[in-house]
Write an enzyme that holds these catalytic residues in place. Structure first.
Site, PDB file in Angstrom:
ATOM      1  N   GLY A 129       0.841  -1.088   0.180  1.00 33.87           N
ATOM      2  CA  GLY A 129      -0.050   0.046  -0.009  1.00 33.87           C
ATOM      3  C   GLY A 129       0.870   1.180  -0.194  1.00 33.87           C
ATOM      4  N   HIS A 149       4.589  -8.278  -4.577  1.00 34.77           N
ATOM      5  CA  HIS A 149       3.140  -8.721  -3.932  1.00 34.77           C
ATOM      6  C   HIS A 149       3.117 -10.424  -4.497  1.00 34.77           C
ATOM      7  CE1 HIS A 149       1.468  -4.681  -2.990  1.00 34.77           C
ATOM      8  NE2 HIS A 149       2.427  -4.496  -3.914  1.00 34.77           N
ATOM      9  N   GLU A 174       0.452 -12.032  -3.174  1.00 36.32           N
ATOM     10  CA  GLU A 174      -0.969 -12.242  -3.228  1.00 36.32           C
ATOM     11  C   GLU A 174      -1.700 -11.678  -4.425  1.00 36.32           C
ATOM     12  OE1 GLU A 174       0.768  -9.712  -2.023  1.00 36.32           O
ATOM     13  OE2 GLU A 174      -0.312  -8.030  -2.425  1.00 36.32           O
ATOM     14  N   ARG A 187      13.098   2.991  -1.231  1.00 31.83           N
ATOM     15  CA  ARG A 187      11.657   3.108  -1.516  1.00 31.83           C
ATOM     16  C   ARG A 187      11.589   3.631  -2.838  1.00 31.83           C
ATOM     17  NH1 ARG A 187       7.734   7.212   1.588  1.00 31.83           N
ATOM     18  NH2 ARG A 187       6.107   6.449   0.008  1.00 31.83           N
ATOM     19  N   CYS A 189       6.063  -5.419   0.003  1.00 35.35           N
ATOM     20  CA  CYS A 189       6.165  -4.273  -0.360  1.00 35.35           C
ATOM     21  C   CYS A 189       6.064  -3.113   0.740  1.00 35.35           C
ATOM     22  CB  CYS A 189       5.156  -3.911  -1.459  1.00 35.35           C
ATOM     23  SG  CYS A 189       5.607  -2.726  -2.737  1.00 35.35           S
TER      24      CYS A 189
END
Ligand code: GLN
Length: 201
Positions: free
Chosen positions: A48, A180, A182, A112, A80
């Site tokens: 996020g 990610h 997922e 980042r 992440c």
């Protein structure tokens, strides 16, 4: 039954929930406060916006609770933005050293937004030590520049511009992946987290 919490303050909480729901013997729980945190055997910090998630962790008074549970051995997975929150040291590709609230529990140095903007997102397979080959989506992902102490980089990819870069790390009960899993539906990283939790039950 292993209760796996997903920190549900911001980000792709539901994608983790859906993936975990399909794993036998697992009950996913959305964690928003200290009470629900106390009930889980493991925790996922989703992707996020790390600045937003970090601020919400502080606003809800969850920072100390999360750190305390991690220090007492609860397995935790950061994906992440989650990796950024776990890191001791965070830099941003554009602004340098960041001033955002972090948990600072893992001895890793993270950069980042290392790959650039949203349009520079991509999918790649990563060979992760002890976990296997995982398909991940890299969405404005960070990279793991360095690990020290008990932390170790356990997954790397070869990037056409950045060269060989760290994308997964482990330190005791803490696992960090910059992509990610997922989103591609690959559950190997989650299964590893669940195994760590089972090892403590
Ligand atoms: N770029 C985001 C951040 O710095 C992380 C992106 C993600 O979690 N997909 O917080």
């Amino acid at each position: 039954m292993v209760r796996v919490g997903i920190l549900g303050l911001q980000g792709d909480v539901l994608e983790h929930y859906e993936l975990l729901k399909e794993i036998e013997g697992v009950e996913p729980v959305i964690v928003k406060d200290a009470r629900s945190l106390a009930l889980v055997d493991a925790l996922v910090i989703p992707g996020g916006e790390s600045t937003t998630i970090g601020r919400l962790i502080e606003m809800r008074g969850l920072r100390d609770y999360i750190i305390e549970r991690v220090r007492s051995g609860m397995p935790i997975l950061g994906t992440c933005a989650g990796t950024i929150l776990l890191a001791t040291r965070v830099e941003d590709r554009e602004v340098g050293e960041v001033r955002q609230p972090l948990l600072k529990v893992m001895d890793i140095h993270v950069l980042r937004n290392a790959f650039g903007r949203q349009k520079d997102s991509f999918e790649a397979e990563v060979d992760i030590e002890s976990i296997g080959r995982v398909k991940g989506a890299f969405i404005r992902a960070p990279i793991i520049k360095k690990a020290w102490g008990k932390a170790k980089i356990i997954g790397r990819i070869k990037h056409p511009v950045l060269g060989k870069i760290g994308v997964a790390a482990i330190q005791d009960n803490m696992l960090a992946v910059v992509f990610h899993p997922e989103i591609t539906g690959d559950n190997k990283v989650h299964l590893f987290l669940i195994d760590m939790a089972k090892g403590r039950m």
